[in-house]
Motif scaffolding. Structure first.
Motif, short mmCIF file in Angstrom:
data_model
loop_
_atom_site.label_atom_id
_atom_site.label_comp_id
_atom_site.label_asym_id
_atom_site.label_seq_id
_atom_site.Cartn_x
_atom_site.Cartn_y
_atom_site.Cartn_z
N VAL A 311 23.27 -27.54 11.39
CA VAL A 311 23.05 -27.96 10.00
C VAL A 311 21.60 -27.80 9.57
CG1 VAL A 311 25.05 -29.47 9.83
CG2 VAL A 311 22.91 -30.36 10.80
N GLU A 312 20.81 -27.09 10.32
CA GLU A 312 19.46 -26.64 9.97
C GLU A 312 18.53 -27.77 9.52
OE1 GLU A 312 17.24 -22.88 7.78
OE2 GLU A 312 19.23 -23.43 7.14
N ASN A 313 18.04 -28.49 10.51
CA ASN A 313 17.01 -29.51 10.28
C ASN A 313 17.40 -30.54 9.23
OD1 ASN A 313 15.05 -28.60 12.17
ND2 ASN A 313 14.45 -26.96 10.78
N GLU A 341 24.22 -29.51 15.53
CA GLU A 341 22.89 -29.19 16.03
C GLU A 341 21.87 -29.33 14.89
OE1 GLU A 341 26.09 -27.71 17.90
OE2 GLU A 341 25.24 -26.16 16.57
N GLU A 342 20.64 -29.63 15.29
CA GLU A 342 19.51 -29.79 14.36
C GLU A 342 19.68 -30.99 13.43
OE1 GLU A 342 17.61 -26.43 12.57
OE2 GLU A 342 17.91 -25.16 14.32
N GLY A 389 11.25 -29.95 21.05
CA GLY A 389 10.99 -28.76 20.26
C GLY A 389 11.48 -28.89 18.84
N GLY A 390 11.63 -27.74 18.19
CA GLY A 390 12.03 -27.75 16.79
C GLY A 390 10.86 -28.08 15.88
N GLU A 391 11.18 -28.40 14.63
CA GLU A 391 10.13 -28.72 13.66
C GLU A 391 9.34 -29.93 14.14
OE1 GLU A 391 9.72 -29.29 8.83
OE2 GLU A 391 11.58 -29.92 9.82
N PRO A 392 8.01 -29.82 14.19
CA PRO A 392 7.21 -30.95 14.69
C PRO A 392 7.52 -32.24 13.94
CG PRO A 392 5.84 -28.99 14.47
CD PRO A 392 7.18 -28.65 13.86
N GLY A 393 7.75 -33.32 14.71
CA GLY A 393 8.04 -34.61 14.11
C GLY A 393 9.50 -34.84 13.81
N GLY A 394 10.31 -33.77 13.84
CA GLY A 394 11.71 -33.89 13.44
C GLY A 394 12.64 -34.42 14.51
N ASN A 395 12.26 -34.23 15.79
CA ASN A 395 13.07 -34.72 16.91
C ASN A 395 14.54 -34.32 16.78
OD1 ASN A 395 11.10 -36.17 18.53
ND2 ASN A 395 10.98 -37.61 16.82
N ILE A 396 14.79 -33.03 16.61
CA ILE A 396 16.17 -32.57 16.48
C ILE A 396 16.95 -32.85 17.76
CG2 ILE A 396 15.75 -30.80 14.73
CD1 ILE A 396 15.70 -28.70 16.94
N ARG A 397 18.25 -33.06 17.55
CA ARG A 397 19.13 -33.34 18.69
C ARG A 397 20.56 -32.95 18.32
NH1 ARG A 397 18.36 -38.71 17.24
NH2 ARG A 397 16.27 -37.93 16.84
N GLN A 398 21.44 -32.90 19.34
CA GLN A 398 22.85 -32.68 19.12
C GLN A 398 23.54 -34.04 18.90
OE1 GLN A 398 20.63 -30.67 21.05
NE2 GLN A 398 22.03 -30.58 22.80
N VAL A 399 24.57 -34.01 18.06
CA VAL A 399 25.33 -35.22 17.77
C VAL A 399 26.82 -34.88 17.80
CG1 VAL A 399 25.91 -36.91 15.97
CG2 VAL A 399 23.52 -36.29 16.37
N HIS A 470 21.91 -26.69 22.46
CA HIS A 470 21.04 -25.95 21.53
C HIS A 470 19.93 -25.34 22.38
CE1 HIS A 470 18.49 -25.94 17.58
NE2 HIS A 470 18.69 -24.72 18.07
N LEU A 471 20.19 -24.13 22.86
CA LEU A 471 19.30 -23.50 23.83
C LEU A 471 18.02 -22.99 23.17
CD1 LEU A 471 21.77 -21.53 26.15
CD2 LEU A 471 21.16 -23.96 26.15
N ASN A 472 17.09 -22.62 24.01
CA ASN A 472 15.78 -22.15 23.57
C ASN A 472 15.89 -21.04 22.54
OD1 ASN A 472 12.87 -22.01 23.79
ND2 ASN A 472 13.12 -20.14 24.99
#
Length: 608
Positions: A311-313, A341-342, A389-399, A470-472
């Motif tokens: 869902v892109e950040n 993801e994201e 990783g991902g956008e700094p501060g965003g702490n993306i994760r899978q749900v 959500h791989l590298n």
């Protein structure tokens, strides 16, 4: 038309030393008199006069760029030589708004430079330019040289020559063979006035007012009008990026399958974000192909529907919740389990230590209910702050979202951001030691990357193990138009290590219970034909179910004119052998200019 691609993101660099490890200090340049543009361009990708001052190079101004940090004009010789390897056009970098006009006959004195968009470390090819120019106008109102027609017949079938092993794989010093390789052909036209006609759009208009067309309408055509990227050796030679020298507001808003009818004409440029680009002085007319978003089939009562969707950040400040909810309810037909993801934390990119994402997830769940969907429940594990990783501060994760009216989640305590989930045998069946849990989160393979989330579900009395991934990302890989051929895919090293861990975890379940239903899904950030996928599949522990689709439907993402697979759902032998599964790549985003994510969701339906 301001564009990211017009930004001069690196210093001018002499092409002969275009490598990440090389630097050069230019002394007083040598003087070269009486040259024409084809002499300056030479028969390779780099000018034989790089670093030298050239005097009174004549030509006709074919176009001007008056915006951005790459201001200047294109100059073309109206009396070409007879060597197809030498371009008759060149960009003159003025740094400020040029004072010449299209049709002016001028002479230019300046220094020949090789500009590497993005800097030498990107591995990009360089653009031959004349810099620090002194321009003398000879006459005005002259005819612009007729454009070279780029079409299916003129572009070779082979994409690129192999790089020189003695030069770390660089093609820079190789003599151009424009009749043999597409990249040589495009390079031989660098800076020249070119034209394409009646071209089909293969990547939709992006936020930077760019789109991609193909001059080869039958080359790997997908069912919905794109061009499939089917292997590392089949890069789709007919792809060409289109920008415009006109106003951003006038740029066509196109989807895949639309057509730029008539002629599109302008100089052929090279930039960091896609390589060879026709910067249009005149654009064709957009004709809609009528592309519509897809809707998958609703799962039957006895079928379990499992989806993955990047869902892109997504964070609470976004305006896309209702659109994502409508997509999940209507286009995906409310799957029983959705791996997202994201998903970002509760304040998005604000880097203040917040890691919880309950506000983000519940806002999406509420939007799904408002759209007529089920009241999903959810499970996830918050990451350690700034470690995934991902956008700094965003702490993306899978749900995991799941519909509690159709499927239940097995909650088993012990899972957290740093504890590895394991597999045990209970009453002859596999069981996770924690649910949800993370797969080997302390392993160095996950440094600055998302850790897989594993969960245990029950559908109609049958246990299903789901591993969300959500791989590298591919960030840092060299582009297809790089000077190094084949390009280096440096991101694979970490992704391969991650894929091995995911496979090993799936195998640990199957070692305990051979007939277990195991699904590994998510944004794998790699192609269905890649080594990453082969490692994920292992010795048959998993199989990428997108391979069950017809070839022309195997894509989840559209990048630089290539439709490709990044998102996958891999299944264990028990699911595959049943032959009663259905797979759908639901094309709702990647082909459209008004996408809410750059990924298409994937849906698997099967009977556990």
């Amino acid at each position: 038309m301001p564009s990211r691609s017009s930004a001069r993101l690196a210093a001018l660099t002499v092409a002969a030393v275009c490598s990440a490890a090389s630097t050069v200090a230019l002394t007083s340049p040598a003087q070269a008199d009486g040259l024409r543009i084809h002499d300056v361009q030479g028969t390779t990708r780099t000018s034989p006069y790089a670093g030298q001052k050239v005097t009174d190079v004549p030509g006709i101004v074919t176009a001007t760029r008056t915006y951005g940090s790459s201001r200047g004009f294109w100059l073309q010789d109206p009396t070409p030589d007879d060597n197809p390897a030498t371009s008759e056009g060149v960009f003159v970098f003025t740094s400020s708004t040029p004072k010449v006009a299209v049709g002016d006959s001028v002479t230019v004195t300046g220094t020949v430079s090789e500009y590497v968009p993005g800097g030498a470390s990107t591995g990009n090819q360089s653009l031959t330019e004349i810099t620090k120019p002194t321009v003398t106008t000879v006459s005005t109102g002259n005819a612009v040289p007729a454009p070279v027609v780029i079409d299916a017949k003129s572009v070779p079938a082979a994409y690129t020559p192999a790089g020189d092993t003695a030069a770390s794989g660089s093609v820079n010093a190789l003599t151009l063979e424009p009749k043999k390789c597409a990249l040589d052909y495009y390079e031989s036209l660098e800076g020249m006035n070119v034209q394409v006609s009646d071209t089909r759009v293969v990547t939709a208009t992006d936020p930077y007012s760019e789109l991609w067309v193909t001059v080869k309408p039958h080359e790997n055509r997908t069912r919905r009008g794109g061009s499939l990227y089917a292997s590392y050796d089949d890069q789709n030679t007919g792809r060409l990026q289109i920008q415009s020298l006109g106003a951003t507001a006038d740029f066509p808003v196109a989807n895949v399958g639309d057509t730029l009818t008539g002629t599109t004409t302008g100089p052929l440029d090279y930039n960091q974000y896609g390589g060879y680009t026709l910067v249009a002085s005149s654009l064709g007319t957009l004709k809609s192909g009528g592309l519509q978003r897809e809707t998958t089939q609703k799962q039957s009562r006895g079928e379990l529907a499992v989806a993955t969707y990047n869902v892109e950040n997504l964070d609470p400040s976004d305006a896309t919740f209702d659109a994502h909810a409508a997509a999940i309810v209507n286009n995906l037909q409310s799957p029983d389990i959705v791996s997202l993801e994201e998903i970002q934390d509760n304040n998005g990119a604000t880097d203040d230590g917040t890691v919880a994402a309950d506000v983000t997830v519940n806002k999406l769940i509420d939007a799904i209910v408002a759209a007529g969907g089920p009241k999903y429940d959810w499970r996830s594990i918050d990451p350690v702050n700034d470690q995934d990783g991902g956008e700094p501060g965003g702490n993306i994760r899978q749900v995991f979202l799941f519909n509690p009216e159709r499927v239940s989640f097995v909650d088993r305590a012990g899972g957290d951001s740093t504890t590895a989930v394991g597999v045990t045998k209970v009453h002859g069946k596999a069981q996770l030691t924690a649910s949800p849990g993370r797969v080997d989160p302390s392993n160095s393979a996950w440094t600055s990357s998302r850790k897989p989330l594993a969960g245990e579900f029950v559908f109609r009395g049958k246990t299903v193990f789901v591993i969300a991934n959500h791989l590298n990302s591919k960030g840092g890989d060299q582009g297809l138009t790089a000077q190094y051929q084949p390009p280096t895919r440096s991101s694979e090293v970490q992704r391969h290590a991650q894929a091995a861990l995911v496979n090993a975890f799936a195998k640990s379940i199957l070692d305990v219970q051979k007939n277990a239903d195991v699904i590994a899904l998510g944004d794998m950030n790699d192609f269905d034909f890649s080594d990453t996928t082969k490692i994920l599949q292992g010795d048959g522990e998993l199989w990428s179910a997108i391979q069950s689709l017809p070839r022309s439907e195997r894509y989840t993402y559209d990048y630089q004119g290539n439709q490709q697979v990044l998102d996958q759902i891999l299944i264990s032998p028990a699911i595959r052998r049943g032959c009663d599964f259905e797979y759908d790549s639901v094309h709702i985003n990647s082909e459209f200019h008004d996408q809410i994510s750059d990924h298409d969701p994937q849906v698997l339906r099967f009977r556990p």
